[in-house]
Enzyme design. Structure first.
Site, PDB file in Angstrom:
ATOM      1  N   HIS A  88     -23.554 -33.094   8.920  1.00  0.00           N
ATOM      2  CA  HIS A  88     -23.904 -34.461   9.330  1.00  0.00           C
ATOM      3  C   HIS A  88     -24.410 -35.277   8.142  1.00  0.00           C
ATOM      4  CE1 HIS A  88     -24.425 -33.303  13.848  1.00  0.00           C
ATOM      5  NE2 HIS A  88     -23.316 -32.866  13.327  1.00  0.00           N
ATOM      6  N   ASP A 143     -16.050 -30.569  15.631  1.00  0.00           N
ATOM      7  CA  ASP A 143     -17.345 -31.106  15.195  1.00  0.00           C
ATOM      8  C   ASP A 143     -17.166 -31.828  13.865  1.00  0.00           C
ATOM      9  OD1 ASP A 143     -17.426 -29.150  13.145  1.00  0.00           O
ATOM     10  OD2 ASP A 143     -18.611 -27.747  14.344  1.00  0.00           O
TER      11      ASP A 143
HETATM   12  C1  LHQ Z   1     -11.358 -18.364   4.713  1.00  0.00           C
HETATM   13  C2  LHQ Z   1     -11.386 -19.486   5.554  1.00  0.00           C
HETATM   14  C3  LHQ Z   1     -12.595 -19.822   6.208  1.00  0.00           C
HETATM   15  C4  LHQ Z   1     -13.561 -17.990   5.147  1.00  0.00           C
HETATM   16  C5  LHQ Z   1      -9.414 -19.309   4.779  1.00  0.00           C
HETATM   17  N1  LHQ Z   1     -13.665 -19.053   5.966  1.00  0.00           N
HETATM   18  N2  LHQ Z   1     -12.443 -17.626   4.520  1.00  0.00           N
HETATM   19  C6  LHQ Z   1     -19.440 -25.498  11.991  1.00  0.00           C
HETATM   20  C7  LHQ Z   1     -20.652 -24.883  12.320  1.00  0.00           C
HETATM   21  C8  LHQ Z   1     -20.757 -23.529  12.614  1.00  0.00           C
HETATM   22  C9  LHQ Z   1     -19.889 -22.617  12.802  1.00  0.00           C
HETATM   23  C10 LHQ Z   1     -18.520 -22.748  12.757  1.00  0.00           C
HETATM   24  O1  LHQ Z   1     -17.857 -23.823  12.259  1.00  0.00           O
HETATM   25  C11 LHQ Z   1     -18.198 -25.056  12.000  1.00  0.00           C
HETATM   26  C12 LHQ Z   1     -17.142 -25.978  11.612  1.00  0.00           C
HETATM   27  C13 LHQ Z   1     -15.784 -25.397  11.319  1.00  0.00           C
HETATM   28  O2  LHQ Z   1     -15.238 -25.730  10.316  1.00  0.00           O
HETATM   29  S1  LHQ Z   1     -15.050 -24.356  12.444  1.00  0.00           S
HETATM   30  C14 LHQ Z   1     -13.454 -24.042  11.761  1.00  0.00           C
HETATM   31  C15 LHQ Z   1     -13.503 -23.058  10.622  1.00  0.00           C
HETATM   32  N3  LHQ Z   1     -12.216 -22.901  10.028  1.00  0.00           N
HETATM   33  C16 LHQ Z   1     -11.233 -22.159  10.575  1.00  0.00           C
HETATM   34  O3  LHQ Z   1     -11.351 -21.627  11.640  1.00  0.00           O
HETATM   35  C17 LHQ Z   1      -9.988 -22.013   9.741  1.00  0.00           C
HETATM   36  C18 LHQ Z   1      -9.835 -20.566   9.291  1.00  0.00           C
HETATM   37  N4  LHQ Z   1      -8.699 -20.439   8.412  1.00  0.00           N
HETATM   38  C19 LHQ Z   1      -7.416 -20.395   8.855  1.00  0.00           C
HETATM   39  O4  LHQ Z   1      -7.137 -20.462  10.030  1.00  0.00           O
HETATM   40  C20 LHQ Z   1      -6.357 -20.240   7.813  1.00  0.00           C
HETATM   41  O5  LHQ Z   1      -6.929 -19.703   6.637  1.00  0.00           O
HETATM   42  C21 LHQ Z   1      -5.662 -21.577   7.472  1.00  0.00           C
HETATM   43  C22 LHQ Z   1      -4.806 -22.020   8.658  1.00  0.00           C
HETATM   44  C23 LHQ Z   1      -6.672 -22.664   7.108  1.00  0.00           C
HETATM   45  C24 LHQ Z   1      -4.741 -21.369   6.250  1.00  0.00           C
HETATM   46  O6  LHQ Z   1      -3.891 -20.275   6.494  1.00  0.00           O
HETATM   47  P1  LHQ Z   1      -3.073 -19.610   5.274  1.00  0.00           P
HETATM   48  O7  LHQ Z   1      -2.440 -20.665   4.472  1.00  0.00           O
HETATM   49  O8  LHQ Z   1      -2.208 -18.556   5.879  1.00  0.00           O
HETATM   50  O9  LHQ Z   1      -4.193 -18.948   4.320  1.00  0.00           O
HETATM   51  P2  LHQ Z   1      -5.026 -17.620   4.582  1.00  0.00           P
HETATM   52  O10 LHQ Z   1      -5.466 -17.524   5.994  1.00  0.00           O
HETATM   53  O11 LHQ Z   1      -4.300 -16.456   3.995  1.00  0.00           O
HETATM   54  O12 LHQ Z   1      -6.339 -17.927   3.707  1.00  0.00           O
HETATM   55  C25 LHQ Z   1      -6.401 -17.645   2.297  1.00  0.00           C
HETATM   56  C26 LHQ Z   1      -7.722 -16.968   2.036  1.00  0.00           C
HETATM   57  O13 LHQ Z   1      -8.777 -17.871   2.376  1.00  0.00           O
HETATM   58  C27 LHQ Z   1      -7.913 -15.735   2.913  1.00  0.00           C
HETATM   59  O14 LHQ Z   1      -8.680 -14.814   2.161  1.00  0.00           O
HETATM   60  P3  LHQ Z   1      -7.975 -13.468   1.581  1.00  0.00           P
HETATM   61  O15 LHQ Z   1      -9.092 -12.737   0.926  1.00  0.00           O
HETATM   62  O16 LHQ Z   1      -7.364 -12.753   2.742  1.00  0.00           O
HETATM   63  O17 LHQ Z   1      -6.927 -13.976   0.620  1.00  0.00           O
HETATM   64  C28 LHQ Z   1      -8.757 -16.263   4.045  1.00  0.00           C
HETATM   65  O18 LHQ Z   1      -9.536 -15.260   4.658  1.00  0.00           O
HETATM   66  C29 LHQ Z   1      -9.635 -17.260   3.335  1.00  0.00           C
HETATM   67  N5  LHQ Z   1     -10.113 -18.298   4.250  1.00  0.00           N
HETATM   68  N6  LHQ Z   1     -10.164 -20.036   5.581  1.00  0.00           N
HETATM   69  N7  LHQ Z   1     -12.721 -20.909   6.995  1.00  0.00           N
END
Ligand code: LHQ
Length: 261
Positions: A88, A143
């Protein structure tokens, strides 16, 4: 300035803030939320800065909250407080900063990363960028301002669709929906963003700042209130050096040299 999770540089009236945790697609941890807020504050205070670029390092803009960082904290940390003290402040800092912010959306903007992208005033997206309200995938509601920004920018039906499907909205559809100002080839994003920033930084930035205030406050006003507020702000702009210079330049048939004062 020395930061751990972002890069900050400023030259020739343009400050650039780069989210810099590329291995995690620039997911926000507490440090990065704090440092980004601080960098916007510094850019606001620095009178030489007249435009700010916000972008991400690597292939992502920001994947939102670092979920690894947050894992296991669910019981001990209030999400509401985490939002209030973190995102925020950042979003408010960006919206209340009376200087134009150009978002150079270089890759995916997910979750809170999407909220931060939406708080920029102009978004230039690379053709490999996308937007995603990732929240519902982890059982949360949108959010970080996304419930406020998105329906206003793209309309309720599209915003609701993004929220419940959590599907990626690719750059071309984002353009069609009015979520971004333009889409450019990935390799040209830095150059085109820099040209935008140059143009804005050379403009009547005091008036741009007041425009930002008028439009953001105007959302919640009646027409009468908005008209009155415009008149008040125009009174301020009308006393600026830039207004005098703009009129003189027009009458002398030359380019105006605006100073932002
Ligand atoms: C990550 C993340 C990530 C950690 C990629 N964290 N490592 C507020 C208050 C309290 C609690 C919760 O949330 C909030 C607000 C929010 O923002 S909630 C939403 C949080 N974000 C997500 O849920 C998105 C999570 N990420 C994904 O779904 C995918 O990574 C996306 C679609 C963004 C991208 O997919 P790809 O292009 O296939 O990349 P990837 O998944 O392979 O990510 C690359 C690396 O980055 C990977 O790490 P690694 O060690 O396996 O290479 C991911 O683990 C890491 N990463 N997002 N948010």
């Amino acid at each position: 300035m020395a930061y751990e999770t972002i890069l900050y540089e400023s030259s020739d009236g343009v400050a650039t803030i780069t989210l810099n945790r590329p291995a995690k697609l620039n997911a926000f941890n507490d440090k990065m939320i704090g440092e980004t807020t601080d960098a916007f504050k510094a850019a606001g205070r620095d009178e030489t800065v007249r435009c700010i670029i916000l972008t991400g390092a690597g292939r992502g803009f920001s994947s939102g909250q670092d979920l690894g960082d947050f894992q296991g904290r669910e019981e001990s940390v209030s999400i509401g407080e985490h939002l209030r003290h973190g995102y925020h402040r950042l979003i408010r800092q960006m919206v209340s900063l009376e200087k134009p912010i150009v978002g150079a959306i270089n890759g995916i903007a997910a979750g809170a990363g999407c909220g931060v992208a939406l708080a920029a005033d102009i978004r230039i997206a690379s053709d490999s960028a996308s937007f995603m309200l990732a929240f519902s995938r982890i059982g949360l509601i949108p959010d970080s301002g996304t419930n406020w920004f998105l329906p206003r920018i793209i309309g309720y039906a599209r915003a609701f669709e993004m929220a419940v499907t959590a599907d990626r909205v690719p750059a071309d559809r984002a353009l069609e929906w009015g979520l971004v100002n333009s889409v450019v080839p990935a390799e040209q994003l830095p150059e085109i963003t820099a040209a935008w920033a140059r143009r804005l930084a050379d403009g009547p930035t005091l008036a741009y700042g007041l425009t930002k205030r008028a439009m953001n406050r105007g959302w919640g006003m009646s027409l009468d209130e908005a008209l009155e507020y415009e008149a008040y702000l125009q009174e301020v702009a009308g006393r600026s050096q830039d207004n005098r210079e703009g009129i003189a330049a027009f009458l002398e048939k030359r380019e105006a040299r605006f100073s932002g004062s």
